[in-house]
Scaffold this motif. Structure first.
Motif, PDB file in Angstrom:
ATOM      1  N   GLU A 252       0.640  64.512 -32.362  1.00 38.08           N
ATOM      2  CA  GLU A 252       1.055  63.341 -31.787  1.00 38.08           C
ATOM      3  C   GLU A 252       2.591  63.334 -31.332  1.00 38.08           C
ATOM      4  OE1 GLU A 252       0.159  60.261 -34.364  1.00 38.08           O
ATOM      5  OE2 GLU A 252      -2.051  60.653 -34.328  1.00 38.08           O
ATOM      6  N   ARG A 253       3.553  64.032 -31.819  1.00 36.70           N
ATOM      7  CA  ARG A 253       4.694  63.840 -31.607  1.00 36.70           C
ATOM      8  C   ARG A 253       5.203  65.242 -30.964  1.00 36.70           C
ATOM      9  NH1 ARG A 253       4.455  60.993 -36.386  1.00 36.70           N
ATOM     10  NH2 ARG A 253       5.163  62.817 -37.536  1.00 36.70           N
ATOM     11  N   PRO A 254       6.205  65.318 -30.145  1.00 39.45           N
ATOM     12  CA  PRO A 254       6.969  66.602 -29.622  1.00 39.45           C
ATOM     13  C   PRO A 254       7.163  67.537 -30.817  1.00 39.45           C
ATOM     14  CG  PRO A 254       8.028  65.018 -28.308  1.00 39.45           C
ATOM     15  CD  PRO A 254       7.163  64.290 -29.667  1.00 39.45           C
ATOM     16  N   ILE A 255       7.001  68.828 -30.707  1.00 41.76           N
ATOM     17  CA  ILE A 255       7.343  70.018 -31.616  1.00 41.76           C
ATOM     18  C   ILE A 255       7.797  71.412 -30.772  1.00 41.76           C
ATOM     19  CG2 ILE A 255       5.076  70.603 -32.207  1.00 41.76           C
ATOM     20  CD1 ILE A 255       6.008  71.377 -35.097  1.00 41.76           C
ATOM     21  N   THR A 256       8.947  71.854 -31.122  1.00 46.60           N
ATOM     22  CA  THR A 256       9.226  73.166 -30.607  1.00 46.60           C
ATOM     23  C   THR A 256       8.816  74.278 -31.073  1.00 46.60           C
ATOM     24  OG1 THR A 256      11.451  73.387 -31.397  1.00 46.60           O
ATOM     25  CG2 THR A 256      11.209  71.674 -29.599  1.00 46.60           C
ATOM     26  N   GLU A 257       8.802  75.421 -30.513  1.00 45.21           N
ATOM     27  CA  GLU A 257       8.397  76.531 -30.945  1.00 45.21           C
ATOM     28  C   GLU A 257       9.398  76.837 -32.040  1.00 45.21           C
ATOM     29  OE1 GLU A 257       8.365  79.711 -28.053  1.00 45.21           O
ATOM     30  OE2 GLU A 257       7.204  78.305 -26.632  1.00 45.21           O
ATOM     31  N   ARG A 258      10.630  76.592 -32.017  1.00 45.21           N
ATOM     32  CA  ARG A 258      11.640  76.886 -32.981  1.00 45.21           C
ATOM     33  C   ARG A 258      11.409  76.121 -34.299  1.00 45.21           C
ATOM     34  NH1 ARG A 258      18.408  76.877 -32.261  1.00 45.21           N
ATOM     35  NH2 ARG A 258      18.695  77.189 -34.377  1.00 45.21           N
ATOM     36  N   GLN A 259      10.960  74.796 -33.974  1.00 45.95           N
ATOM     37  CA  GLN A 259      10.792  73.931 -35.278  1.00 45.95           C
ATOM     38  C   GLN A 259       9.338  74.422 -35.843  1.00 45.95           C
ATOM     39  OE1 GLN A 259      10.477  70.258 -32.799  1.00 45.95           O
ATOM     40  NE2 GLN A 259      12.091  69.416 -34.158  1.00 45.95           N
ATOM     41  N   ALA A 260       8.522  74.976 -35.123  1.00 44.40           N
ATOM     42  CA  ALA A 260       7.358  75.264 -35.844  1.00 44.40           C
ATOM     43  C   ALA A 260       7.785  76.477 -36.650  1.00 44.40           C
ATOM     44  CB  ALA A 260       6.414  75.684 -34.740  1.00 44.40           C
ATOM     45  N   ARG A 261       8.477  77.474 -36.130  1.00 43.30           N
ATOM     46  CA  ARG A 261       8.987  78.940 -36.766  1.00 43.30           C
ATOM     47  C   ARG A 261       9.675  78.666 -38.140  1.00 43.30           C
ATOM     48  NH1 ARG A 261       9.766  81.025 -32.472  1.00 43.30           N
ATOM     49  NH2 ARG A 261       8.030  81.905 -32.052  1.00 43.30           N
ATOM     50  N   GLU A 262      10.321  77.750 -37.917  1.00 45.50           N
ATOM     51  CA  GLU A 262      11.462  77.560 -38.913  1.00 45.50           C
ATOM     52  C   GLU A 262      10.456  76.927 -40.273  1.00 45.50           C
ATOM     53  OE1 GLU A 262      14.467  75.216 -37.556  1.00 45.50           O
ATOM     54  OE2 GLU A 262      15.584  76.768 -36.784  1.00 45.50           O
ATOM     55  N   ASP A 274       6.205  87.634 -36.324  1.00 49.33           N
ATOM     56  CA  ASP A 274       5.918  87.367 -34.823  1.00 49.33           C
ATOM     57  C   ASP A 274       7.313  87.691 -33.847  1.00 49.33           C
ATOM     58  OD1 ASP A 274       5.284  85.757 -32.633  1.00 49.33           O
ATOM     59  OD2 ASP A 274       6.114  83.970 -32.942  1.00 49.33           O
ATOM     60  N   THR A 275       7.130  88.971 -33.558  1.00 54.48           N
ATOM     61  CA  THR A 275       8.570  89.473 -32.778  1.00 54.48           C
ATOM     62  C   THR A 275       8.242  89.459 -31.325  1.00 54.48           C
ATOM     63  OG1 THR A 275       7.891  91.648 -33.128  1.00 54.48           O
ATOM     64  CG2 THR A 275       9.312  90.520 -34.780  1.00 54.48           C
ATOM     65  N   ARG A 276       7.209  89.034 -30.798  1.00 57.79           N
ATOM     66  CA  ARG A 276       6.987  89.308 -29.308  1.00 57.79           C
ATOM     67  C   ARG A 276       7.164  90.612 -28.851  1.00 57.79           C
ATOM     68  NH1 ARG A 276       8.432  83.192 -26.996  1.00 57.79           N
ATOM     69  NH2 ARG A 276       7.108  82.183 -28.459  1.00 57.79           N
ATOM     70  N   ASP A 277       6.827  91.768 -29.662  1.00 59.45           N
ATOM     71  CA  ASP A 277       6.957  93.055 -29.410  1.00 59.45           C
ATOM     72  C   ASP A 277       5.594  93.573 -29.512  1.00 59.45           C
ATOM     73  OD1 ASP A 277       9.949  93.250 -29.020  1.00 59.45           O
ATOM     74  OD2 ASP A 277      10.208  93.267 -30.867  1.00 59.45           O
ATOM     75  N   ALA A 292      -0.465  86.208 -48.838  1.00 59.06           N
ATOM     76  CA  ALA A 292       0.086  85.392 -48.020  1.00 59.06           C
ATOM     77  C   ALA A 292      -0.903  85.157 -46.770  1.00 59.06           C
ATOM     78  CB  ALA A 292       1.455  85.603 -47.402  1.00 59.06           C
ATOM     79  N   VAL A 293      -0.755  83.904 -46.096  1.00 61.76           N
ATOM     80  CA  VAL A 293      -1.407  83.701 -44.690  1.00 61.76           C
ATOM     81  C   VAL A 293      -0.199  84.070 -43.805  1.00 61.76           C
ATOM     82  CG1 VAL A 293      -1.901  82.017 -43.176  1.00 61.76           C
ATOM     83  CG2 VAL A 293      -2.671  81.814 -45.674  1.00 61.76           C
ATOM     84  N   PHE A 294      -0.482  85.046 -42.963  1.00 58.50           N
ATOM     85  CA  PHE A 294       0.306  85.523 -41.859  1.00 58.50           C
ATOM     86  C   PHE A 294      -0.116  84.896 -40.560  1.00 58.50           C
ATOM     87  CE2 PHE A 294       0.019  88.726 -45.135  1.00 58.50           C
ATOM     88  CZ  PHE A 294       1.322  89.436 -45.108  1.00 58.50           C
ATOM     89  N   VAL A 295       1.460  84.355 -40.159  1.00 60.84           N
ATOM     90  CA  VAL A 295       1.112  83.589 -38.670  1.00 60.84           C
ATOM     91  C   VAL A 295       2.301  84.363 -37.836  1.00 60.84           C
ATOM     92  CG1 VAL A 295       1.813  81.406 -37.666  1.00 60.84           C
ATOM     93  CG2 VAL A 295       1.271  81.375 -40.074  1.00 60.84           C
TER      94      VAL A 295
END
Length: 343
Positions: A252-262, A274-277, A292-295
């Motif tokens: 419903e509201r904006p969320i950035t990739e950085r906010q989500a990751r943190e 999540d290293t994009r390699d 754990a749940v791995f994201v």
């Protein structure tokens, strides 16, 4: 003081994992009773490294004096014996689908809604959600707190262990048959599972969705937020252990990739890989046996306003079943709902 604990369906894949998890996490027990069908009565099963339990017949067992019972025998069996255990004063934590959507029965993932078990439920039963729902809501919860989830589109890639030991055996035997040029024997699934994927888990419903897909939608709403819309496609894949999900979320509201990751890194029960390699993401093979749940693969979804996509993986026998049930038991122990010698 420890609790008198019963594990129902102790000889199944999840039941064995429950016994293993209780021992590993040192849950306070004074006695553990392993229960299964009459044909398994008398068999021996391990509890921890030093204790061997003799399996007892569920049909003949009196739950009087048992403080907590962790059920994973199949829905039809739970329908008969879970209420019987609860009537004897035992707190039931049921891993089957039988009671999940029943009014008055909390549906709990301890990292998400522990408040749902702040007091003992009147029916004496707490439900463990579907394995695919559990890992998804663990990942969604910290994001929902930031930006409020509006809609989820998810495709699952579910291991055969979610269908039980016989399904695991079928994948093994079919894989072997392929290499020796024998015809595959199909009993547990609608089509061969070896070297294949099957977009069909549980029965079909009138709207074309399967029951597994329906479960993910209604359980997410009961656990996390009744306003969230969910559409799922649930697929069985030739993997022994570990469910994976490709999740697309509209907020419903904006969320950035950085906010989500943190937020995900800071949340309990989640490991962000999540290293994009090449190889910088989790897969079922490497997370089997992990709690754990791995994201992974956290990225913007440009097709909807305020959209994100991610990949999540978890061991379906542990966090998807046994661990979540034991965590519920730990929570009711911690908050005083469970009392030894009195339920």
């Amino acid at each position: 003081m420890g609790y008198r604990v019963a594990v129902v369906g102790a000889t199944g894949a999840v039941g064995r994992e429950i016994l293993k998890t209780l021992a590993e996490r040192d849950f306070p027990v004074s006695e553990v009773v392993a229960l299964a069908s009459g044909r398994s009565a008398g068999a021996e099963i391990s509890f921890g490294e030093k204790t061997v339990l003799k399996v007892r017949d569920l049909e003949r067992f009196d739950f009087t004096g048992v403080d907590v019972a962790l059920f994973s025998p199949g829905a039809a069996v739970s329908a008969i014996h879970a209420p019987r255990a609860a009537a004897a004063g035992c707190l039931v934590i049921d891993n089957t689908s039988q009671f999940r959507m029943e009014p008055g029965v909390p549906l709990v993932v301890p990292e998400v809604n522990p408040h749902a078990i702040a007091k003992r439920p009147k029916k004496g039963i707490i439900a463990n959600p579907n394995c695919s729902t559990i890992q998804m809501v663990v990942a969604l919860h910290p994001l929902h707190d930031i930006a409020k989830v509006k809609r989820v589109v998810v495709a699952t890639y579910q291991a055969v262990s979610g269908a039980g030991k016989e399904a695991m055996d079928e994948l093994w035997s079919q894989t072997r048959a392929v290499f020796v040029n024998d015809p595959p024997v199909v009993e547990q699934f609608t089509k061969p599972i070896a070297f294949n994927v099957i977009p069909h888990i549980d029965r079909f419903m009138d709207d074309g969705a399967t029951k597994e897909e329906w479960k993910m939608a209604v359980e997410t709403r009961k656990i996390l937020d009744p306003d969230i819309q969910v559409v799922a496609t649930c697929v069985r894949v030739p993997v022994m252990i570990g469910h994976a999900e490709a999740v697309h979320v509209e907020f419903e509201r904006p969320i950035t990739e950085r906010q989500a990751r943190e937020a995900l890194r800071d949340a309990p029960g989640i490991t962000v890989l999540d290293t994009r390699d090449d190889g910088g993401y989790a897969t079922p093979l490497e997370i089997a046996g992990e709690d754990a749940v791995f994201v992974s693969r956290i990225r913007r979804d440009p097709t909807v306003p305020n959209g994100l996509a991610f990949w999540c993986v978890a061991d379906n026998l542990r966090k998807g079943a046994a661990l979540n049930a034991v965590q519920i038991a730990e929570e009711v122990h911690r908050n005083g709902v469970l009392k030894a010698g009195g339920g």
